[in-house]
Every structure is written in C-alpha cells, then in structure tokens.
Design a protein around this motif. Structure first.
Motif, PDB file in Angstrom:
ATOM      1  N   GLY A 129      37.419  24.972   6.935  1.00 37.89           N
ATOM      2  CA  GLY A 129      38.795  25.376   6.672  1.00 37.89           C
ATOM      3  C   GLY A 129      39.757  24.214   6.777  1.00 37.89           C
ATOM      4  O   GLY A 129      40.668  24.059   5.941  1.00 37.89           O
ATOM      5  N   THR A 130      39.561  23.362   7.783  1.00 38.54           N
ATOM      6  CA  THR A 130      40.406  22.173   7.941  1.00 38.54           C
ATOM      7  C   THR A 130      40.221  21.217   6.762  1.00 38.54           C
ATOM      8  O   THR A 130      41.192  20.668   6.225  1.00 38.54           O
ATOM      9  CB  THR A 130      40.080  21.457   9.256  1.00 38.54           C
ATOM     10  N   GLU A 131      38.972  21.032   6.344  1.00 37.52           N
ATOM     11  CA  GLU A 131      38.702  20.161   5.200  1.00 37.52           C
ATOM     12  C   GLU A 131      39.384  20.690   3.938  1.00 37.52           C
ATOM     13  O   GLU A 131      39.971  19.915   3.159  1.00 37.52           O
ATOM     14  CB  GLU A 131      37.199  20.059   4.973  1.00 37.52           C
ATOM     15  N   ASN A 132      39.346  22.002   3.737  1.00 41.00           N
ATOM     16  CA  ASN A 132      39.992  22.603   2.563  1.00 41.00           C
ATOM     17  C   ASN A 132      41.492  22.349   2.557  1.00 41.00           C
ATOM     18  O   ASN A 132      42.082  21.975   1.533  1.00 41.00           O
ATOM     19  CB  ASN A 132      39.725  24.111   2.524  1.00 41.00           C
ATOM     20  N   VAL A 133      42.123  22.590   3.700  1.00 39.13           N
ATOM     21  CA  VAL A 133      43.584  22.426   3.790  1.00 39.13           C
ATOM     22  C   VAL A 133      43.969  20.957   3.648  1.00 39.13           C
ATOM     23  O   VAL A 133      44.936  20.608   2.947  1.00 39.13           O
ATOM     24  CB  VAL A 133      44.108  23.003   5.122  1.00 39.13           C
TER      25      VAL A 133
END
Length: 378
Positions: free
Chosen positions: A118-122
């Motif tokens: 999720g952090t990588e996506n954002v």
C-alpha cells in the motif's frame, strides 16, 4: 502546557493554497493531522483518502473532501492521485495487528499488503503526479519490535529491525522504500511515533481501563520500573505538519527518519495508575509477578490456544513487551523539524480520560484519586 484546542500556531503561509492529501484521514492519526492542518492553514486544500468513509461524529469540514480508495489497489490509487494532484502527501494508512495477534504471524499477508505494498502504491502514484513532499507515518517498532534488546534513549542511528514481529518488519520495509525514494522532485521523510494515546484512542486507553472491571490492576509483571515512550496524538499531528513544511522549504529532513514522542519517558505501571486514578480507581495492593514465572505462564497459554485454535492476551511476547525498556531521544526531531511536544503527558492523560469517559457514558470524579502513601505491596 497549552490545551490543544486553545494553543495558537502561527500561520506562516508556507502551505496555504497547497493541495494536501492525507491517506487514512478518517483514522486516529489521520484525523488529528487533518484537524491540525485545517487550524494552521485555513487556505490549504485538504483531501482525505481512505477505505472507510468518515464516521458521523467526525463530520469533515466543508473544505475537506473525501475520496474512498483502498491503498492496496494500485489502479485506484493512481486514479485518485491523478484526480487530486496533491503538492503534499501525508501517508498514515496502515494496519496494526490486534494485541492477540501482535506476537503471531497469522495476519502477515494482510499486514504486508497494506503496510508495504500500500505504501509503495501511494508513493509511486505521488511521484507520477509530481508531489513535492511525501511524509510517511512509520513507527518506533521499526527498531523496537526486535525483542532481543532493550532500548534506552536510542537515536535514529540504531539499525532497523531484522528479527522482529510482523508489524515492525512491515513498517521497516515500507520506511526503507520511502527514504530511498527521496529526490529533488519528491522529497520524503519518515516519522516514528511511539505508542499513541489521546482522544479517539480505541486501543491503548480502553484496554488499560478494562483492567479495572477484570480486577487485574494489582498485578505487575517484573519490577515495574522499565521506562517507555508514549505520544499524544496531537503532538504526532504537529510533527507531520512540521515535516511537510520542511520538505517544501529547506528540505533538511529529506531522506531522514525521526523518532517522535512526548519526551517524558514513564513506567507503564505509572501510566496505568494515572489513567485508573482519573476513573476513581487505585489498586488496593500490588502483586509483582516475576518475569520468568509470567514467561512460563505465557508459554502455557500459547500451547493451550494452539491446541484449541483460540487466541490469548498473555504470551511470551506480551511478557517481554511488558518488561521492555523502550524510549528514544527527541534531539533530531527538535533540531531539524523544530518539533516540541505541545500537549504534555499529564494534560494528555486527562484529556484522553475525559473523552473516553464521555464515549462510554461514565462520569469521572471531580478530582482523580491518589494512592495511599503506604500502599500494601505483596
């Protein structure tokens, strides 16, 4: 210290008219950040991105828009980011395993999906649209979830955990992604708050308060003198705003991680006693349970739950947690971010207890009880 609702933060205009995106902006930390941003920068444009819509009692201000997005869905994150095109991203979205699963790996897949992927996506989406600043809400657990050590007044130079619990592992992995991504186009930094409390807390204070009804308040594991950090949520919100200001001006925080806490280390026992006192309860006596005995009892509980498929609060991990020394130096945040905790520990505990009492429909005594000078100790 100033009451957070009356404290005045000078509006220096750094982020006025900027577009700020807060992920998990309806959560405990995210909503505090949104409030602080709205107070300090009434002209900035705030967008809350969250899987869950605001609860009725949150009632986002008219100028704060909400977009429903699951951060684990890269395509949806890209769509939202392209629509909003934020100047600044404050990424607080994450999952903390419940206490019964903190020392197990049952939720490893979902924790990594949200906290790391999720952090990588954002982060990737923010870079695509040219966001100038990206502040990541990490955790002290990137270091302290390595249960082999004690952590007394540690600095950010202490290495990130390698042998740890799933939460610390996931936050360390995500933090690494964020800090390595910092560049001239998108400056990034990471904040590592300690255990959080404050109005709206659904984990720490409720579990401590529940000990009264369960008649567990007299029991102390170990000697009860181990110090740890706690942080009022409004102080963490301040730190996020300061980090965003830095990354959009001097960028001296770019690529850096910062411990954030109240800078008032306290024993877990004293923290609990202060909370119980606000609810009119003082343990009539104390029983100190030796760590080795509690550790053995934790092992027995683990074996019992393994056999029955249930969950347990007491485990070898929870015993180690209860006896751990965990507090950090705040010098780096003070020097670079100019961070100073505005809500002191005593005030924070009072405000938290008042809010929780109102939430559960309990009337607090006018004056908190205090322990007797010669409390009986067994």
């Amino acid at each position: 210290m100033l009451h957070p609702s009356t404290a005045v933060m000078p509006n220096c205009g750094i982020m006025d008219s900027k577009k700020v995106l807060v992920t998990r902006g309806t959560g405990f930390v995210g909503s505090a950040i949104v409030r602080r941003l709205a107070e300090k920068y009434p002209n900035c444009l705030i967008t809350v991105v969250d899987l869950n819509p605001p609860r009725p009692q949150q009632d986002l201000q008219e100028r704060v828009q909400f977009v429903q997005v699951d951060v684990t869905d890269a395509d949806k994150v890209d769509e939202a980011m392209d629509l909003i095109k934020p100047d600044i991203v404050l990424h607080t979205a994450g999952i903390i395993p419940p206490l019964a699963d903190r020392f197990r790996r049952r939720l490893e897949e979902v924790v990594w999906a949200v906290n790391v992927k999720g952090t990588e996506n954002v982060l990737t989406a923010a870079q695509k649209v040219g966001a100038r600043a990206f502040v990541y809400t990490s955790s002290c657990c990137v270091t302290t979830d390595d249960m082999r050590f004690q952590y007394a007044n540690i600095s950010e130079e202490w290495p990130r955990t390698s042998t740890s619990l799933i939460y610390g592992e996931s936050k360390a992995a995500a933090e690494t992604l964020v800090l390595r991504a910092s560049n001239d186009h998108t400056a990034t930094c990471s904040l590592r708050p300690s255990v959080l409390f404050g109005p709206g807390d659904c984990q720490l204070l409720p579990s401590i308060h529940a000990c009264i009804a369960k008649k567990e308040t007299p029991f102390v594991i170990g000697d009860g003198f181990n110090l740890w950090d706690v942080t009022h949520v409004d102080n963490v919100a301040d730190a996020h705003v300061l980090a965003a200001e830095n990354l959009t001006t001097s960028q001296t925080a770019a690529g850096e991680a910062f411990f954030v806490q109240n800078e008032e280390p306290i024993t877990f026992r004293d923290f609990c006693l202060a909370i119980w006192a606000h609810f009119g309860h003082v343990p009539p006596w104390e029983i100190h349970v030796p760590k080795r005995l509690a550790y053995f009892a934790g092992l027995i509980c683990e074996l019992a739950t393994w056999a029955t498929g249930s969950s347990t609060t007491l485990s070898r991990g929870s015993v180690q947690d209860a006896c751990a020394v965990r507090y950090a130096s705040g010098e780096k945040a003070k020097s670079i971010l100019k961070y100073q905790p505005r809500v002191d520990l005593k005030t924070g505990i009072r405000l938290s207890c008042e809010e929780y009492a109102d939430r559960i429909g309990v009337k607090l005594p006018r004056t908190p009880f205090t322990p007797k000078p010669q409390a009986r100790r067994l």
